[in-house]
Design a protein around this motif. Sequence first.
Motif, PDB file in Angstrom:
ATOM      1  N   VAL A   1       0.866  -1.177   0.000  1.00  5.78           N
ATOM      2  CA  VAL A   1       0.000   0.000   0.000  1.00  5.78           C
ATOM      3  C   VAL A   1       0.900   1.222   0.000  1.00  5.78           C
ATOM      4  N   PHE A   2       0.821   1.986  -1.069  1.00  6.17           N
ATOM      5  CA  PHE A   2       1.597   3.216  -1.179  1.00  6.17           C
ATOM      6  C   PHE A   2       0.785   4.347  -0.577  1.00  6.17           C
TER       7      PHE A   2
ATOM      8  N   MET B   1       5.052   2.952 -12.816  1.00  3.07           N
ATOM      9  CA  MET B   1       3.665   2.564 -12.528  1.00  3.07           C
ATOM     10  C   MET B   1       2.735   3.767 -12.599  1.00  3.07           C
ATOM     11  N   ARG B   2       1.578   3.542 -13.182  1.00  2.71           N
ATOM     12  CA  ARG B   2       0.506   4.543 -13.204  1.00  2.71           C
ATOM     13  C   ARG B   2      -0.739   3.839 -12.696  1.00  2.71           C
ATOM     14  N   ILE B   3      -1.291   4.338 -11.621  1.00  3.61           N
ATOM     15  CA  ILE B   3      -2.470   3.714 -11.020  1.00  3.61           C
ATOM     16  C   ILE B   3      -3.317   4.793 -10.362  1.00  3.61           C
TER      17      ILE B   3
ATOM     18  N   GLY C   1       0.260   7.661  -0.771  1.00  2.00           N
ATOM     19  CA  GLY C   1       0.429   8.820  -1.636  1.00  2.00           C
ATOM     20  C   GLY C   1       1.154   8.493  -2.929  1.00  2.00           C
ATOM     21  N   PHE C   2       0.900   9.328  -3.935  1.00  2.00           N
ATOM     22  CA  PHE C   2       1.510   9.135  -5.257  1.00  2.00           C
ATOM     23  C   PHE C   2       3.017   9.358  -5.243  1.00  2.00           C
ATOM     24  N   ARG C   3       3.507  10.223  -4.347  1.00  2.00           N
ATOM     25  CA  ARG C   3       4.956  10.452  -4.282  1.00  2.00           C
ATOM     26  C   ARG C   3       5.697   9.174  -3.917  1.00  2.00           C
ATOM     27  N   ALA C   4       5.116   8.383  -3.024  1.00  3.37           N
ATOM     28  CA  ALA C   4       5.746   7.111  -2.648  1.00  3.37           C
ATOM     29  C   ALA C   4       5.747   6.155  -3.839  1.00  3.37           C
ATOM     30  N   LEU C   5       4.656   6.107  -4.577  1.00  4.10           N
ATOM     31  CA  LEU C   5       4.596   5.237  -5.752  1.00  4.10           C
ATOM     32  C   LEU C   5       5.658   5.649  -6.773  1.00  4.10           C
ATOM     33  N   ARG C   6       5.751   6.956  -7.036  1.00  6.70           N
ATOM     34  CA  ARG C   6       6.754   7.450  -8.003  1.00  6.70           C
ATOM     35  C   ARG C   6       8.180   7.152  -7.539  1.00  6.70           C
ATOM     36  N   ARG C   7       8.416   7.239  -6.234  1.00  8.89           N
ATOM     37  CA  ARG C   7       9.764   6.994  -5.724  1.00  8.89           C
ATOM     38  C   ARG C   7      10.179   5.526  -5.900  1.00  8.89           C
ATOM     39  N   TYR C   8       9.280   4.624  -5.588  1.00 10.27           N
ATOM     40  CA  TYR C   8       9.635   3.204  -5.599  1.00 10.27           C
ATOM     41  C   TYR C   8       9.303   2.485  -6.893  1.00 10.27           C
ATOM     42  N   MET C   9       8.305   2.949  -7.625  1.00  8.76           N
ATOM     43  CA  MET C   9       7.912   2.311  -8.886  1.00  8.76           C
ATOM     44  C   MET C   9       7.597   3.403  -9.903  1.00  8.76           C
ATOM     45  N   PRO C  10       8.620   4.110 -10.388  1.00  5.67           N
ATOM     46  CA  PRO C  10       8.392   5.287 -11.233  1.00  5.67           C
ATOM     47  C   PRO C  10       7.610   5.011 -12.523  1.00  5.67           C
TER      48      PRO C  10
ATOM     49  N   GLY D   1      -3.748  -2.454  -8.467  1.00  5.85           N
ATOM     50  CA  GLY D   1      -2.853  -2.669  -9.596  1.00  5.85           C
ATOM     51  C   GLY D   1      -1.909  -3.814  -9.265  1.00  5.85           C
ATOM     52  N   LYS D   2      -1.031  -4.131 -10.193  1.00  9.58           N
ATOM     53  CA  LYS D   2      -0.029  -5.190  -9.992  1.00  9.58           C
ATOM     54  C   LYS D   2       1.354  -4.579 -10.169  1.00  9.58           C
ATOM     55  N   SER D   3       2.256  -4.958  -9.288  1.00  9.73           N
ATOM     56  CA  SER D   3       3.644  -4.519  -9.406  1.00  9.73           C
ATOM     57  C   SER D   3       4.298  -5.287 -10.540  1.00  9.73           C
ATOM     58  N   PRO D   4       5.488  -4.851 -10.983  1.00 12.59           N
ATOM     59  CA  PRO D   4       6.192  -5.607 -12.026  1.00 12.59           C
ATOM     60  C   PRO D   4       6.443  -7.073 -11.632  1.00 12.59           C
ATOM     61  N   LYS D   5       6.484  -7.357 -10.329  1.00 10.12           N
ATOM     62  CA  LYS D   5       6.681  -8.738  -9.859  1.00 10.12           C
ATOM     63  C   LYS D   5       5.361  -9.459  -9.600  1.00 10.12           C
ATOM     64  N   GLY D   6       4.241  -8.838  -9.995  1.00  8.23           N
ATOM     65  CA  GLY D   6       2.941  -9.483  -9.864  1.00  8.23           C
ATOM     66  C   GLY D   6       2.273  -9.362  -8.510  1.00  8.23           C
ATOM     67  N   LYS D   7       2.794  -8.507  -7.634  1.00  5.26           N
ATOM     68  CA  LYS D   7       2.196  -8.313  -6.309  1.00  5.26           C
ATOM     69  C   LYS D   7       1.071  -7.284  -6.404  1.00  5.26           C
ATOM     70  N   ASP D   8       0.035  -7.464  -5.578  1.00  2.00           N
ATOM     71  CA  ASP D   8      -1.050  -6.493  -5.518  1.00  2.00           C
ATOM     72  C   ASP D   8      -0.530  -5.194  -4.917  1.00  2.00           C
TER      73      ASP D   8
END
Length: 151
Positions: A81-82, A95-97, A84-93, A103-110
């Motif tokens: 669970v990210f 990803m757009r969700i 905020g969007f800043r955390a998503l951009r920092r760790y998975m730049p 959504g699914k991470s590149p490794k298939g995690k929810d």
Amino acid sequence: SSAVPGSQSAVAGSQSAVLRSNPADGASKAAGAVSLVFIHDRPLSPGGIGMMAKIVTALGLTDGQAPIIVEPPIPNAKMFVFLGFRALRRYMPAMRIEENTWGKSPKGKDILVVKSPEEILRFGTVTPAVQKMKKDMWTSLKAVVQRCNQQ
């Protein structure tokens, strides 16, 4: 005493405080017992820590089952669970969700993105719009626990 063990000491600790359970509390964590990981882009304020402590407790979890990470490495978990969007951009730049959408991470995690507690706290006054933000966040987080229990 804090609702999430160790969370208050993280505030009093270093500038790069990472809210995760003390490694001494749990061999269970080493065995892969972390259900979900909350990820934020920077250390939370005392108010943000308090909000997340209440959320984790209300979800029926402990900080060992759902640590709050503000710096790498991110432990393995069923879902992320990210906060905020800043955390998503920092760790998975890449990803757009949408917020409050799965959504699914590149490794298939929810993964799920919800409002950062810091963003909610910045409003100060609890208006109907802030109440809606909190309600949407809470609804999404309850769904996270349901998904964890189904996996």
